[in-house]
Design a protein around this motif. Structure first.
Motif, mmCIF file in Angstrom:
data_model
loop_
_atom_site.group_PDB
_atom_site.id
_atom_site.type_symbol
_atom_site.label_atom_id
_atom_site.label_comp_id
_atom_site.label_asym_id
_atom_site.label_seq_id
_atom_site.Cartn_x
_atom_site.Cartn_y
_atom_site.Cartn_z
ATOM 1 N N ALA A 1 0.829 -1.212 0.000
ATOM 2 C CA ALA A 1 0.000 0.000 0.000
ATOM 3 C C ALA A 1 0.858 1.254 0.000
ATOM 4 C CB ALA A 1 -0.938 -0.004 1.209
ATOM 5 N N THR B 1 2.277 1.618 -3.513
ATOM 6 C CA THR B 1 1.219 2.024 -4.441
ATOM 7 C C THR B 1 0.827 3.478 -4.218
ATOM 8 O OG1 THR B 1 0.405 -0.247 -4.430
ATOM 9 C CG2 THR B 1 -1.065 1.429 -5.315
ATOM 10 N N ALA B 2 0.721 3.907 -2.975
ATOM 11 C CA ALA B 2 0.354 5.294 -2.682
ATOM 12 C C ALA B 2 1.426 6.265 -3.175
ATOM 13 C CB ALA B 2 0.114 5.477 -1.190
ATOM 14 N N GLY C 1 -3.630 7.163 1.977
ATOM 15 C CA GLY C 1 -3.786 6.098 0.986
ATOM 16 C C GLY C 1 -3.181 4.792 1.459
ATOM 17 N N GLY D 1 -5.459 1.689 2.146
ATOM 18 C CA GLY D 1 -5.109 0.560 1.286
ATOM 19 C C GLY D 1 -4.797 -0.689 2.093
ATOM 20 N N LEU E 1 -6.781 -3.206 -2.064
ATOM 21 C CA LEU E 1 -5.598 -2.346 -2.005
ATOM 22 C C LEU E 1 -5.762 -1.127 -2.896
ATOM 23 C CD1 LEU E 1 -2.476 -2.103 -1.176
ATOM 24 C CD2 LEU E 1 -2.095 -3.048 -3.441
ATOM 25 N N PHE E 2 -6.093 -1.344 -4.153
ATOM 26 C CA PHE E 2 -6.209 -0.226 -5.090
ATOM 27 C C PHE E 2 -7.369 0.703 -4.743
ATOM 28 C CE2 PHE E 2 -3.840 -3.103 -8.064
ATOM 29 C CZ PHE E 2 -2.681 -2.367 -8.037
ATOM 30 N N GLY F 1 -8.672 1.202 -1.769
ATOM 31 C CA GLY F 1 -8.316 1.927 -0.553
ATOM 32 C C GLY F 1 -7.298 3.018 -0.797
ATOM 33 N N VAL F 2 -6.274 2.732 -1.590
ATOM 34 C CA VAL F 2 -5.250 3.745 -1.887
ATOM 35 C C VAL F 2 -5.862 4.902 -2.652
ATOM 36 C CG1 VAL F 2 -3.180 4.191 -3.260
ATOM 37 C CG2 VAL F 2 -3.257 2.231 -1.747
#
Length: 111
Positions: free
Chosen positions: A19, A22-23, A50, A54, A98-99, A101-102
């Motif tokens: 996460a 990704t963020a 994020g 995430g 994950l996506f 949430g981020v």
């Protein structure tokens, strides 16, 4: 400490790292107006929000996967359809969480 508790903590740590990465990627590569006009501190808060959301959503996705994972998978698409279905049930719900949430965390802060 039981094995399931250790497994849950290590899963949360792994999805937390994913996460954060990704963020950071979302806040640095995104060229939308919301990200471009944000200050450095707002981007840092967006990355933190994020990453937090995430991680939470990925752990919820993992709990959903553990609950809804089918015992038997039957496909008529052949070997690659079977591989795709098994791959989805290994990481699909977690990645969706994950996506979402981020992106939700970054969007809420930079709104």
């Amino acid at each position: 400490m039981t094995t399931s508790t250790t497994n849950t903590k290590s899963t949360a740590v792994i999805w937390g790292i994913a996460a954060i990465v990704t963020a950071i990627f979302v806040c640095t590569v995104n060229n939308s107006h919301l990200v471009l006009r944000a200050s450095f501190m707002m981007k840092v808060f967006a990355i933190l929000a994020g990453a937090a959301l995430g991680t939470v959503f990925a752990v919820i996705g993992d709990a959903f996967r553990r609950y809804a994972h089918p015992d038997v998978v039957i496909t008529n698409g052949g070997f690659f359809s079977l591989i795709g279905t098994k791959l989805f049930w290994q990481v699909g719900p977690q990645l969706i969480g994950l996506f979402s949430g981020v992106f939700l965390g970054v969007a809420l802060v930079l709104k």
